[in-house]
Design a protein around this motif. Structure first.
Motif, short mmCIF file in Angstrom:
data_model
loop_
_atom_site.label_atom_id
_atom_site.label_comp_id
_atom_site.label_asym_id
_atom_site.label_seq_id
_atom_site.Cartn_x
_atom_site.Cartn_y
_atom_site.Cartn_z
N MET A 143 0.83 -1.21 0.00
CA MET A 143 0.00 0.00 0.00
C MET A 143 0.86 1.25 0.00
O MET A 143 2.06 1.21 0.27
CB MET A 143 -0.91 0.01 1.24
CG MET A 143 -0.15 0.28 2.52
SD MET A 143 -1.19 0.37 3.97
CE MET A 143 0.02 0.82 5.23
N SER A 144 0.24 2.37 -0.29
CA SER A 144 0.89 3.66 -0.11
C SER A 144 0.32 4.31 1.16
O SER A 144 -0.90 4.50 1.26
CB SER A 144 0.63 4.58 -1.31
OG SER A 144 1.10 5.88 -1.03
N PRO A 145 1.18 4.64 2.12
CA PRO A 145 0.67 5.27 3.35
C PRO A 145 0.43 6.77 3.19
O PRO A 145 -0.06 7.42 4.12
CB PRO A 145 1.79 5.00 4.36
CG PRO A 145 3.02 4.96 3.52
CD PRO A 145 2.62 4.38 2.19
N GLU A 146 0.78 7.32 2.02
CA GLU A 146 0.64 8.76 1.80
C GLU A 146 -0.76 9.05 1.25
O GLU A 146 -1.02 8.91 0.06
CB GLU A 146 1.72 9.25 0.84
CG GLU A 146 3.12 9.06 1.40
CD GLU A 146 4.21 9.42 0.41
OE1 GLU A 146 5.16 10.11 0.80
OE2 GLU A 146 4.11 8.99 -0.75
N VAL A 147 -1.66 9.43 2.15
CA VAL A 147 -3.07 9.64 1.81
C VAL A 147 -3.51 11.00 2.33
O VAL A 147 -3.17 11.38 3.46
CB VAL A 147 -3.96 8.54 2.43
CG1 VAL A 147 -5.40 8.69 1.97
CG2 VAL A 147 -3.43 7.15 2.10
N ALA A 148 -4.26 11.72 1.53
CA ALA A 148 -4.82 13.00 1.98
C ALA A 148 -5.87 12.74 3.06
O ALA A 148 -6.73 11.86 2.89
CB ALA A 148 -5.44 13.73 0.80
N THR A 149 -5.80 13.45 4.16
CA THR A 149 -6.75 13.28 5.26
C THR A 149 -7.96 14.18 5.02
O THR A 149 -7.89 15.40 5.18
CB THR A 149 -6.09 13.62 6.61
OG1 THR A 149 -4.90 12.85 6.75
CG2 THR A 149 -7.03 13.33 7.76
N ILE A 150 -9.07 13.57 4.63
CA ILE A 150 -10.31 14.28 4.34
C ILE A 150 -11.37 13.83 5.33
O ILE A 150 -11.64 12.63 5.45
CB ILE A 150 -10.79 14.00 2.89
CG1 ILE A 150 -9.69 14.35 1.89
CG2 ILE A 150 -12.07 14.78 2.59
CD1 ILE A 150 -9.31 15.81 1.88
#
Length: 453
Positions: A143-150
Motif C-alpha cells: 500500500m501507499s501510506p501517503e493519503v490525503a486526510t479528508i
C-alpha cells in the motif's frame, strides 16, 4: 514516425554495444535518448546489462531517468544499484513511492538497504518504515501510506482546497477515503463527486459506503477481488478500522501480474526471474532452473524403480513396453489439466480449501468420462493390431489412469494451499512424476490380472 523511432533505438543499441564509448558518442547518445517515448527507453534499459543500463540512466535528464528507474522491476533496480554512483542511487531512491522503496529494499543486501534508509529525510523514512513493518505478502507491504486526510465534516470546497495543497505529496487524489477525526474510515468519494458538488455540501452527504481491506490481508487475494470492482484505489485499514493507506489499481494489477508470472514459472519447473529475460545474467537463469531439474530427476527414479520391479512381466510380454509412453503421457497430461484448472480457480477465489472433497468428486467423474472415451478408442486400436487381451489391458489402464490422475491432479493444489505451499509448485512437474509411477503400477497390475502372468 514509427520507423524513425525504431532506427534511432537501433542506433542507440549499437553505440551501447561498443567496447569504448568516446566522449562525442556520449553526447550523441544523450541527444538521442531525449527523443524516444519513455516506454522505448525503458525497453532499452531492460535489454542492456547493468553497466550499460546505468550509463543510459546517467545520460537521461533527471526527470526521465527517475521515470525510467521507477518503471523497472525491483530485482532489476537492485542489479543496477551496483553500477550507479552513490549520488544517482540516493536520488532515485528518494523519488520512489514508499511501497516501491520497500520492494527494492527487499532485493538488496542488508548493509546497502540500511545505508539507503539512513539518507532519507525523517518524513520519508517514517512512511517507508511503516510499510516495512507489515509482513511480506500482505496488503500493508504494497500500500501507499501517503493519503490525503479528508474528514466527513468538511464541505466540498474545503476538501478540494485540502486536495489541492496535498496533491504533490500523496499517491492519488482521484479516489478519496473519508475519515472521522480519529482516522476511522467512514466513507469514500471520487474526485469527480467532490468537484461537482456544491461548495457548501458536506462530504457526509455525498460519500459512498466504504469498500476496504485490512493491512494484514493477503495481497494477492485482495488484488484479485479488488480489480474487477473497477475502483481507482482501495482504502486499507488496521485492526481498529483506522485508515493507514491506499492500495491503488495499478499496484493491484502489478501484484496479480507478479503472482501469475510466478505460478507460470513454477508450473513449468523453474523459479520466476522477477526481471526482464534479456537483462537476467546467465548464472541467474541457471540457478532458476537447476534446482527443479535436480528435484525432478530424483523423483523420476520412482519410475525407474517401478520398471525394475516389473521387469519379469515385461520380459514375458515385450509388447507391453510399447504402450508405456502412451499411458504415462496420458496420465501426466490429465493430471496437469486438472491441476492447472484448480490452481486457477483457487487464485480467482472460485475454489476454497474446504471444497477439496467436492473438487475430487467432480474431477473423478471428469476423469472417468475421459478415461472411458480414451479407453474405448485404445481398446479398439490395440485389439486390432495385438489382439483382444492386449486391447483389454490398454483400455482398462486408460480408464483407471485418467480417473486417478484427474482426481489427484485436482486435489494437489488444494492440499498445497492447506499446508502453506505454493499450489503451482504441485502442478505440472510433480504431478507428471507421480502419475508416471502410479500409472505404471496400475498398468502392470492390470496386465498381470488380465493376461494371467
Amino acid at each position: 514516425m514509427g520507423a524513425t523511432e525504431t532506427w534511432d533505438l537501433d542506433g542507440l543499441k549499437r553505440i551501447l554495444r561498443a567496447d569504448n564509448l568516446r566522449p562525442e558518442q556520449a553526447h550523441e547518445l544523450a541527444a538521442r535518448l531525449a527523443e524516444p517515448p519513455i516506454q522505448d527507453v525503458v525497453a532499452l534499459v531492460e535489454r542492456s546489462d547493468p553497466t550499460r543500463a546505468a550509463l543510459v540512466l546517467r545520460l537521461l535528464s533527471r526527470r526521465r531517468s527517475i521515470e525510467v528507474f521507477d518503471a523497472l522491476d525491483p530485482r532489476h533496480q537492485a542489479d543496477l544499484i551496483g553500477a550507479l554512483q552513490n549520488r544517482d542511487i540516493y536520488e532515485f531512491f528518494d523519488e520512489l513511492d514508499p511501497d516501491d522503496r520497500v520492494s527494492l529494499l527487499d532485493e538488496l543486501p542488508a548493509e546497502i538497504a540500511e545505508a539507503l534508509l539512513r539518507q532519507l529525510d525523517p518524513g520519508e523514512s517514517h512512511v517507508t518504515e511503516v510499510v516495512m513493518g507489515y509482513p511480506k505478502g500482505s496488503v500493508g507491504r504494497r500500500m501507499s501510506p501517503e493519503v490525503a486526510t479528508i474528514y466527513s465534516t468538511m464541505t466540498a470546497a474545503q476538501a478540494l482546497e485540502k486536495l489541492r495543497r496535498s496533491a504533490e505529496d500523496v499517491e492519488t487524489i482521484y479516489a478519496v477515503p473519508v475519515v472521522a477525526h480519529d482516522r476511522k474510515l467512514e466513507g469514500f468519494c471520487s474526485f469527480t463527486e467532490i468537484f461537482t458538488a456544491d461548495d457548501d455540501t458536506r462530504l457526509a452527504e455525498i460519500m459512498n459506503p466504504p469498500v476496504y481491506c485490512r493491512a494484514h490481508d493477503d495481497a494477492e487475494d485482495t488484488a484479485r477481488w479488488f480489480l474487477p470492482l473497477d475502483y481507482l484505489a482501495l482504502p486499507v485499514v488496521d485492526d481498529t478500522d483506522r485508515l493507514v493507506g491506499l492500495l491503488t489499481w495499478d499496484d493491484a494489477q502489478d501484484i496479480v501480474e507478479e503472482e501469475d508470472s510466478e505460478d507460470s514459472a513454477r508450473s513449468g519447473g523453474s523459479e520466476p526471474l522477477q526481471q526482464p529475460y534479456l537483462s537476467t545474467p546467465v548464472a541467474k537463469l541457471v540457478r532458476s532452473r537447476v534446482v527443479w531439474l535436480l528435484v525432478l530427476a530424483v523423483s523420476a527414479i520412482l519410475t525407474v524403480q517401478v520398471l525394475d520391479v516389473f521387469e519379469e512381466t515385461l520380459s514375458k510380454v515385450v509388447t507391453l513396453s510399447l504402450f508405456i509412453p502412451l499411458l504415462t503421457g496420458t496420465g501426466g497430461n490429465t493430471g496437469n489439466q486438472a491441476a492447472t484448472t484448480v490452481t486457477r480457480a483457487l487464485a480467482l477465489g472460485d475454489v476454497r480449501k474446504r471444497d477439496i472433497l467436492q473438487v475430487m468428486w467432480r474431477e473423478l467423474r471428469v476423469g472417468l468420462m475421459m478415461g472411458a472415451l480414451l479407453g474405448a478408442i485404445g481398446f479398439c486400436l490395440a485389439a486390432l493390431v495385438y489382439g483382444v487381451p492386449i486391447g483389454a489391458v490398454i483400455g482398462c489402464t486408460l480408464l483407471a489412469v485418467c480417473t486417478m490422475s484427474a482426481t489427484v491432479g485436482g486435489a494437489m493444489p488444494i492440499v498445497a494451499k492447506s499446508v502453506g505451499a505454493d499450489p503451482a509448485v504441485f502442478s505440472n512437474p510433480f504431478i507428471s512424476t507421480f502419475c508416471d509411477a502410479t500409472g505404471l503400477i496400475i498398468y502392470f497390475l492390470i496386465a498381470i490380472s488380465v493376461l494371467g502372468l
